[in-house]
Write a protein that holds these residues in place. Structure first.
Motif, PDB file in Angstrom:
ATOM      1  N   LEU A   1      54.255 -34.072  -5.481  1.00  0.00           N
ATOM      2  CA  LEU A   1      53.715 -32.920  -5.743  1.00  0.00           C
ATOM      3  C   LEU A   1      54.507 -31.809  -4.880  1.00  0.00           C
ATOM      4  O   LEU A   1      55.055 -30.711  -5.409  1.00  0.00           O
ATOM      5  CB  LEU A   1      52.238 -32.849  -5.253  1.00  0.00           C
ATOM      6  N   ALA A   2      54.855 -32.210  -3.551  1.00  0.00           N
ATOM      7  CA  ALA A   2      55.580 -31.225  -2.661  1.00  0.00           C
ATOM      8  C   ALA A   2      56.779 -31.114  -3.211  1.00  0.00           C
ATOM      9  O   ALA A   2      57.337 -29.565  -3.400  1.00  0.00           O
ATOM     10  CB  ALA A   2      55.692 -31.913  -1.349  1.00  0.00           C
ATOM     11  N   ARG A   3      57.560 -31.972  -4.018  1.00  0.00           N
ATOM     12  CA  ARG A   3      58.852 -31.704  -4.330  1.00  0.00           C
ATOM     13  C   ARG A   3      58.708 -30.866  -5.771  1.00  0.00           C
ATOM     14  O   ARG A   3      59.442 -29.933  -5.921  1.00  0.00           O
ATOM     15  CB  ARG A   3      59.500 -33.186  -4.710  1.00  0.00           C
TER      16      ARG A   3
ATOM     17  N   ASP B   1      44.408 -31.619   2.696  1.00  0.00           N
ATOM     18  CA  ASP B   1      43.580 -32.455   3.719  1.00  0.00           C
ATOM     19  C   ASP B   1      43.689 -33.933   3.407  1.00  0.00           C
ATOM     20  O   ASP B   1      42.756 -34.574   3.289  1.00  0.00           O
ATOM     21  CB  ASP B   1      41.997 -32.196   3.712  1.00  0.00           C
ATOM     22  N   ARG B   2      45.024 -34.198   2.988  1.00  0.00           N
ATOM     23  CA  ARG B   2      45.258 -35.521   2.562  1.00  0.00           C
ATOM     24  C   ARG B   2      46.292 -36.110   3.869  1.00  0.00           C
ATOM     25  O   ARG B   2      47.071 -35.455   4.370  1.00  0.00           O
ATOM     26  CB  ARG B   2      45.824 -35.684   1.189  1.00  0.00           C
ATOM     27  N   THR B   3      46.382 -37.473   3.587  1.00  0.00           N
ATOM     28  CA  THR B   3      47.583 -37.960   4.319  1.00  0.00           C
ATOM     29  C   THR B   3      48.921 -38.133   3.524  1.00  0.00           C
ATOM     30  O   THR B   3      48.597 -38.284   2.250  1.00  0.00           O
ATOM     31  CB  THR B   3      47.294 -39.756   4.721  1.00  0.00           C
ATOM     32  N   PRO B   4      50.088 -37.734   4.037  1.00  0.00           N
ATOM     33  CA  PRO B   4      51.099 -37.638   3.427  1.00  0.00           C
ATOM     34  C   PRO B   4      51.527 -38.893   2.896  1.00  0.00           C
ATOM     35  O   PRO B   4      51.410 -40.136   3.512  1.00  0.00           O
ATOM     36  CB  PRO B   4      52.406 -37.248   4.260  1.00  0.00           C
TER      37      PRO B   4
ATOM     38  N   ALA C   1      45.436 -30.242  -7.647  1.00  0.00           N
ATOM     39  CA  ALA C   1      45.609 -31.446  -6.987  1.00  0.00           C
ATOM     40  C   ALA C   1      44.314 -31.842  -5.951  1.00  0.00           C
ATOM     41  O   ALA C   1      43.883 -32.834  -5.768  1.00  0.00           O
ATOM     42  CB  ALA C   1      46.819 -31.412  -5.966  1.00  0.00           C
ATOM     43  N   ARG C   2      43.639 -30.984  -5.535  1.00  0.00           N
ATOM     44  CA  ARG C   2      42.364 -30.961  -4.784  1.00  0.00           C
ATOM     45  C   ARG C   2      41.377 -31.669  -5.917  1.00  0.00           C
ATOM     46  O   ARG C   2      40.470 -32.158  -5.555  1.00  0.00           O
ATOM     47  CB  ARG C   2      41.817 -29.929  -4.544  1.00  0.00           C
TER      48      ARG C   2
END
Length: 195
Positions: free
Chosen positions: A151-153, A141-144, A194-195
């Motif tokens: 984190l995604a990588r 629930d964040r903006t990229p 991360a949340r």
């Protein structure tokens, strides 16, 4: 042997790329041969080199096409997913590797400097990561942003490691069975932190 007047440069590019992708799917990178691609399309190796620069240019283009195919597969799977889109992403990652093992492996086996990838191909390749960044941001629930991208990588690296062990058979050789479940659990743990 060559039929230089039969096809335009654009047509040659598409013809050679399609034949190269088919060969990569059959042989993987270790047994890939630009000479065999040339033979399959009925042109000389010189024509292949003229269109793609060299074998690295051809492999890079094939890998970029694989990235496009993979991104399309992810989007198709996500199109019907209303809940737990992260689980869908992990499942889609494993499914693509299972369905295209040699093309998938070629992406990681082909060593080329990142600055050697043409900008247009970089954009095609980056689409896959963009999908994952978008979905990770939504799950948090964040903006990229840069932190979400990092984190995604990292999550891709986690899933990739599990997937590579699954494709090679190493995971099962270690006495483990549910590699995809383990990968998803690691992703969920990271997202929770991360949340």
């Amino acid at each position: 042997m060559g039929r230089r007047s039969d096809h335009s440069r654009v047509e040659l590019h598409a013809l050679i790329l399609a034949a190269g992708a088919a060969l990569m799917a059959e042989t993987g990178l270790s047994d890939f041969s630009a000479r065999e691609v040339a033979k399959r399309v009925g042109y000389t190796i010189g024509t292949v080199h003229n269109v793609f620069g060299n074998v690295d240019g051809l492999v890079m283009a094939i890998n970029t096409a694989t990235f496009a195919l993979w991104a399309d597969a992810l989007e198709a799977r996500l199109a019907g997913a209303e809940q737990d889109r992260i689980a869908v992403l992990v499942d889609a990652y494993f499914a693509f590797a299972r369905d295209n093992p040699l093309r998938w492996s070629a992406i990681y086996e082909h060593r080329i400097a990142p600055d050697a990838i043409p900008e247009a191909q970089g954009a095609v390749r980056g689409r896959l990561t963009g999908i994952i960044v978008r979905e990770v941001a939504a799950a948090l629930d964040r903006t990229p942003d840069a932190a979400v991208g990092t984190l995604a990588r990292s999550l891709v690296a986690t899933v990739h490691g599990h997937c590579a062990f699954a494709v090679s058979g190493s995971w099962e050789a270690m006495g483990e069975r549910d590699v995809e479940g383990a990968a998803l659990a690691r992703v969920r743990e990271s997202l929770a932190a991360a949340r």
